[in-house]
Design an enzyme around this catalytic site. Structure first.
Site, PDB file in Angstrom:
ATOM      1  N   GLU A 262       0.904  -1.167   0.000  1.00 55.05           N
ATOM      2  CA  GLU A 262       0.000   0.000   0.000  1.00 55.05           C
ATOM      3  C   GLU A 262       0.933   1.205   0.000  1.00 55.05           C
ATOM      4  O   GLU A 262       1.423   1.633   1.038  1.00 55.05           O
ATOM      5  CB  GLU A 262      -0.874  -0.078   1.251  1.00 55.05           C
ATOM      6  CG  GLU A 262      -2.176   0.661   1.096  1.00 55.05           C
ATOM      7  CD  GLU A 262      -2.056   2.066   1.605  1.00 55.05           C
ATOM      8  OE1 GLU A 262      -1.819   2.953   0.761  1.00 55.05           O
ATOM      9  OE2 GLU A 262      -2.164   2.280   2.814  1.00 55.05           O
ATOM     10  N   CYS A 296      -2.041   8.971   2.746  1.00 57.00           N
ATOM     11  CA  CYS A 296      -1.766   8.445   1.404  1.00 57.00           C
ATOM     12  C   CYS A 296      -2.958   8.738   0.502  1.00 57.00           C
ATOM     13  O   CYS A 296      -2.830   8.751  -0.716  1.00 57.00           O
ATOM     14  CB  CYS A 296      -1.401   6.981   1.450  1.00 57.00           C
ATOM     15  SG  CYS A 296      -2.626   6.004   2.252  1.00 57.00           S
TER      16      CYS A 296
HETATM   17  C1  UN1 Z   1      -3.018   6.010   4.912  1.00 58.23           C
HETATM   18  O1  UN1 Z   1      -2.912   7.223   4.739  1.00 58.23           O
HETATM   19  O2  UN1 Z   1      -2.022   5.259   4.883  1.00 58.23           O
HETATM   20  O3  UN1 Z   1      -8.913   6.548   3.797  1.00 58.23           O
HETATM   21  C2  UN1 Z   1      -4.313   5.323   5.251  1.00 58.23           C
HETATM   22  C3  UN1 Z   1      -8.241   7.118   4.666  1.00 58.23           C
HETATM   23  C4  UN1 Z   1      -7.931   6.347   5.923  1.00 58.23           C
HETATM   24  C5  UN1 Z   1      -6.729   5.501   5.760  1.00 58.23           C
HETATM   25  C6  UN1 Z   1      -5.513   6.211   5.223  1.00 58.23           C
HETATM   26  N1  UN1 Z   1      -9.071   5.526   6.238  1.00 58.23           N
HETATM   27  O4  UN1 Z   1      -7.834   8.273   4.540  1.00 58.23           O
END
Ligand code: UN1
Length: 508
Positions: A262, A296
């Site tokens: 990821e 992310c």
């Molecule tokens: C991340 O930034 O690694 O959808 C995860 C989202 C959160 C998860 C982010 N539920 O922004």
């Protein structure tokens, strides 16, 4: 409630929260300092593991696997049930540690812990639904079916920006799947890891789970290497940069291990002429400026129809200028600090490059609160209008910069949207059903997550989370993501008393 700033001592708050979660004092003194992005100061220290210790941890986890794989799925579910209860009880303790270590505002820190509680609920249900299919056999008197078995030891590598939720997405499912877990958190996130692990340890012990079911390994890249190289680590699930993924994937693949990646995102929203701009404004502001641009799933690009661009950008500029930036423990603050100086410098370098490419900074980009916090890096979230999608726009800069580009027709918007290396999350704001459907269709967004009238970030745990291209292709959390933590055996059972061969083959 967070105490007022003057009465606040972050080291004390965090120490109390760690103690409440069950972290021992010995774990909190070591040769490596832990700093908080809130002030840039050291709050505690920990002791890193040696590579030999990591190998020993793999031995212990492998040993636990032999016991745990024979415990029935629903009984394994009891551990995540209890873990979820303990996480609910200590939600505010853990959120305090997340706030201190990752710099998140209170509601986002608590939201991250809520994702952990939610995945525990999900995994508990899944523990009774590790379903395999039964298929009609082509032969009379035969049954064709599949069984899902525990896979083995799982290595979980996590990033600083979500120090606890992605660990829980992996671990809750791995535990019900029958797999021990070894966690290598980011070096910026170790206190969160110790607290989370202490709560899991209590749940595991109360449920009589074998020793060795869960481990935390503290250290830098070196400490993670045995997890990548050791055949006994059946799956490595890693969250972080695309650069990190390029190191992890070939090493695990070289031994035919499984990996779940990821990695980076460069998430965009398309705003069409029919969009409800009030709604779009809220969705964009949270996704682009929230978490100081350090998700992310953060929205980094806005592709707006030329007829609404000036109006939307002006509204966004006004909204951005009202965002309270500061200590994430202060009431009303919406934007906390960047994680460190390097992150601030990357943001400044990206803004400079965008200017050289003909971009115009509409608002933000400046460092603030430098007098009050000389060692911490608070910035105004930036909006930059770009004449084109240049190289800097195609890169993921892990900071709050929203690049705005315009389009004339939807095909052009979709090409711009998909013309970046990453493929995590995406959104369209529109009131036109056909436009929404096109964006979600095979010729639309090429991302793992595609939303309508909602921003790119803040996904619920029930869906599979992850993305394509440089994002790494992995899916974790909800839907059928549990399958990667298990191995599938296909079984053919012959009760016919004869031995007919498949495909009509004749032999003796
Ligand atoms: C991340 O930034 O690694 O959808 C995860 C989202 C959160 C998860 C982010 N539920 O922004």
């Amino acid at each position: 409630m967070t105490p007022a700033r003057d009465d606040r001592d972050l080291t004390l708050e965090v120490s109390r929260a760690l103690e409440a979660c069950g972290v021992s004092q010995e774990a909190l003194s070591g040769s490596r300092g832990v700093t908080t992005p809130v002030t840039g100061e050291q709050i505690l220290s920990v002791e890193p593991h040696t590579v030999d210790e990591v190998r020993d941890v793999i031995d212990r986890a492998e040993h636990a696997f032999r016991v745990w794989r024979e415990v029935p799925g629903p009984a394994r579910g009891a551990v995540v049930k209890r873990w979820g209860e303990l996480l609910s009880e200590h939600k505010s303790d853990l959120a305090t540690i997340v706030r201190a270590e990752a710099g998140k505002i209170v509601s986002e820190a608590e939201g991250e812990v809520q994702e952990m509680i939610d995945i525990c609920d999900f995994a508990l249900g899944q523990s009774r639904m590790l379903y395999g299919k039964t298929m009609p056999s082509e032969r009379a008197g035969h049954r064709l079916m599949e069984t899902w078995h525990p896979l083995g030891v799982v290595g979980v590598i996590t990033a600083f920006n979500f120090p606890v939720a992605p660990y829980a997405w992996n671990t809750a499912l791995a535990i019900v799947a029958g797999d021990p877990v070894i966690w290598k958190p980011s070096e910026v996130g170790v206190l969160c890891a110790l607290a989370t692990d202490a709560l899991l340890g209590r749940a595991a012990a109360e449920c009589g789970a074998p020793e060795g079911l869960h481990h935390v390994v503290i250290g830098d890249r070196e400490a993670a290497q045995p997890l990548l190289e050791d055949q006994r680590v059946a799956l490595v699930s890693a969250t972080g940069s695309t650069r990190m993924g390029r190191d992890v994937a070939p090493k695990v693949a070289a031994r035919f291990g499984r990996y779940l990646l990821e990695l980076g995102g460069n998430n965009a929203a398309v705003v069409t002429p029919s969009a409800d701009l009030d709604l779009a404004l809220k969705g964009i502001a949270f996704a682009a400026a929230g978490t100081a641009g350090q998700r992310c799933t953060t929205m980094r690009r806005l592709i707006v129809h030329e007829s609404v661009a000036d109006d939307l950008v002006e509204r966004l500029r006004r909204a951005y200028e009202t965002l309270a930036i500061g200590d994430p423990g202060d009431e009303g603050v919406l934007v906390g600090p960047l994680i460190n100086r390097q992150s601030y410098e990357s943001m400044q370098a990206a803004l400079e490059r965008s200017r050289m490419d003909g971009g115009t900074i509409v608002t933000g980009g400046q460092r603030v609160l430098a007098d009050e916090f000389p060692d911490a890096y608070y910035v105004e979230p930036a909006i930059v209008r770009m004449p084109q999608q240049t190289e800097v726009v195609r890169e993921e800069t892990f900071a709050p910069i929203l690049y705005v580009m315009t389009y004339q027709d939807l095909d052009e918007a979709i090409s711009l949207h998909n013309e970046v290396p990453q493929g995590l999350s995406s959104a369209i704001f529109t009131s036109d059903q056909a436009e929404a459907e096109i964006f979600l269709s095979a010729r639309g967004s090429d991302c793992g997550i595609a939303n309508v009238n909602i921003g790119t970030s803040g996904a619920e745990i029930g869906g599979a989370f992850g993305g394509e291209k440089d994002t790494g292709g992995g899916r974790e959390s909800g839907s059928d993501a549990w399958k990667i933590y298990m191995r599938r055996a296909t079984n053919t059972i012959n009760y016919s008393g004869k031995l007919p061969l498949a495909q009509g083959v004749e032999f003796i």
